[in-house]
Design an enzyme around this catalytic site. Structure first.
Site, PDB file in Angstrom:
ATOM      1  N   ILE A 132      39.515  43.368  33.707  1.00 67.36           N
ATOM      2  CA  ILE A 132      39.078  42.000  33.935  1.00 67.36           C
ATOM      3  C   ILE A 132      38.123  41.580  32.827  1.00 67.36           C
ATOM      4  O   ILE A 132      37.126  42.249  32.558  1.00 67.36           O
ATOM      5  CB  ILE A 132      38.397  41.845  35.306  1.00 67.36           C
ATOM      6  CG1 ILE A 132      39.350  42.318  36.415  1.00 67.36           C
ATOM      7  CG2 ILE A 132      37.981  40.392  35.526  1.00 67.36           C
ATOM      8  CD1 ILE A 132      40.679  41.592  36.452  1.00 67.36           C
ATOM      9  N   LYS A 133      38.440  40.445  32.204  1.00 68.55           N
ATOM     10  CA  LYS A 133      37.654  39.959  31.080  1.00 68.55           C
ATOM     11  C   LYS A 133      36.528  39.045  31.567  1.00 68.55           C
ATOM     12  O   LYS A 133      36.764  38.085  32.298  1.00 68.55           O
ATOM     13  CB  LYS A 133      38.547  39.198  30.089  1.00 68.55           C
ATOM     14  CG  LYS A 133      39.571  40.077  29.397  1.00 68.55           C
ATOM     15  CD  LYS A 133      40.517  39.281  28.522  1.00 68.55           C
ATOM     16  CE  LYS A 133      39.877  38.881  27.222  1.00 68.55           C
ATOM     17  NZ  LYS A 133      40.861  38.234  26.303  1.00 68.55           N
ATOM     18  N   PHE A 134      35.323  39.394  31.118  1.00 69.97           N
ATOM     19  CA  PHE A 134      34.137  38.574  31.338  1.00 69.97           C
ATOM     20  C   PHE A 134      33.581  38.175  29.974  1.00 69.97           C
ATOM     21  O   PHE A 134      33.641  38.961  29.029  1.00 69.97           O
ATOM     22  CB  PHE A 134      33.056  39.354  32.084  1.00 69.97           C
ATOM     23  CG  PHE A 134      33.424  39.796  33.466  1.00 69.97           C
ATOM     24  CD1 PHE A 134      33.249  38.962  34.560  1.00 69.97           C
ATOM     25  CD2 PHE A 134      33.912  41.075  33.683  1.00 69.97           C
ATOM     26  CE1 PHE A 134      33.572  39.388  35.839  1.00 69.97           C
ATOM     27  CE2 PHE A 134      34.237  41.515  34.955  1.00 69.97           C
ATOM     28  CZ  PHE A 134      34.066  40.665  36.039  1.00 69.97           C
TER      29      PHE A 134
END
Length: 308
Positions: A132-134
């Protein structure tokens, strides 16, 4: 014995998919940066292998099916565009079931960590191989820190400084190797006259003093020389747009030799900094205008898909 033509093609396709074309000495993992599963299929056909894929709201907005709707004046509801993103990611997963696929949360400058984390938990359930990209912002790091504690794999994107990379290291301390990526964006530094490849070199050097739990994912690649130098530096992962991967294939998948030299041209060098990796992540100066601009662009492209 002469095999039927269709049988020969079947054998060749099978050999390619199993990765027999992968350069023997290639240790770096190669990802496609894109939001169109048709590009994924074509790259697998051309390269014979693919280790993963990175997506983001801008890439999803460029998906041909999304563009088709927009050109007809048919925007999506928020539920519909999220469903579209999920279906696209699942289609990519079917093509590279063993590879990592990065899925990005919506995060503008006003999005709090709690909302990013809520999105992350949902997106992580879409496929079994998600990162998951933050954004590498204060709220993004706060969300990523909690996400890792909850067992999620993460990819901190829009990284432009050593301090930001150090904060990623500190916020995810204790995670196992492979669960955390940091994505320095080299092309956007080049765009403003700085040698983006310096950042990759510096982060790799800085991380040598750490425990190795964060993998460096070279992103915003614009040309073959970015790829070749990132390979020479030993970047753990490189994500490349379709056109650069296609060009690499057309050149025969070259890898840099010992005498390879990267020529940055007139770009300004980025100096290396001695950064202590033992600090709390909140102690680092993580502000960067390109991170803010990147968040604004991604959120604008995402919002452009949604009905008012």
């Amino acid at each position: 014995m002469r095999f039927p033509e269709e049988y020969v093609f079947s054998i060749m396709d099978s050999l390619v998919i199993r990765g027999t074309m992968r350069p023997k000495d290639l240790k770096t993992r190669i990802f496609l940066d894109g939001g169109d599963p048709e590009e994924t299929r074509e790259i697998i056909r051309l390269l014979g292998f693919l280790d993963g894929q990175t997506t983001n709201p801008t890439l999803i907005s460029k998906n041909p099916r999304a563009r088709y709707h927009l050109e007809r004046g048919e925007k999506f509801t928020r539920e519909e565009i999220l469903d579209f993103y999920r279906e696209t990611v699942r289609e990519i997963h079917e093509l590279i079931p063993e590879g990592s696929i990065s899925v990005e949360v919506y995060g503008d400058l006003l999005t709090f960590a709690e909302e990013m984390l809520r999105q992350a938990k949902e997106m992580f359930s879409w496929i079994p191989n998600a990162h998951i990209k933050f954004p590498t912002s204060r709220e993004g790091l706060k969300a990523a820190e909690q996400a890792v504690k909850n067992g999620l794999r993460v990819n901190l994107t829009l990284c432009f400084t050593q301090e930001q990379a150090a904060a990623v290291y500190a916020a995810t301390r204790g995670a196992k190797r492979g669960d955390v990526y940091v994505s320095p964006f080299i092309g956007r530094l080049d765009d403003r006259g700085e040698n983006g490849m310096d950042l990759i070199s510096h982060i790799l050097k800085m991380y040598q003093k750490g425990d190795g739990h964060v993998m460096v994912l070279t992103a915003s690649v614009r040309k073959i020389d970015h790829l070749l130098f990132a390979l020479k530096l030993g970047s753990d992962i490189i994500t490349l747009p379709f056109n650069v991967l296609k060009e690499w294939c057309e050149r025969g998948l070259p890898v840099p030799q010992v005498d390879y030299v990267y020529h940055p041209g007139n770009f300004k060098n980025i100096p290396f900094k001695e950064v202590d990796l033992t600090e709390n992540w909140q102690a680092y100066d993580i502000r960067h205008e390109l991170t803010d601009k990147g968040m604004e662009r991604f959120s604008a492209d995402w919002n452009g898909l949604i009905k008012a």
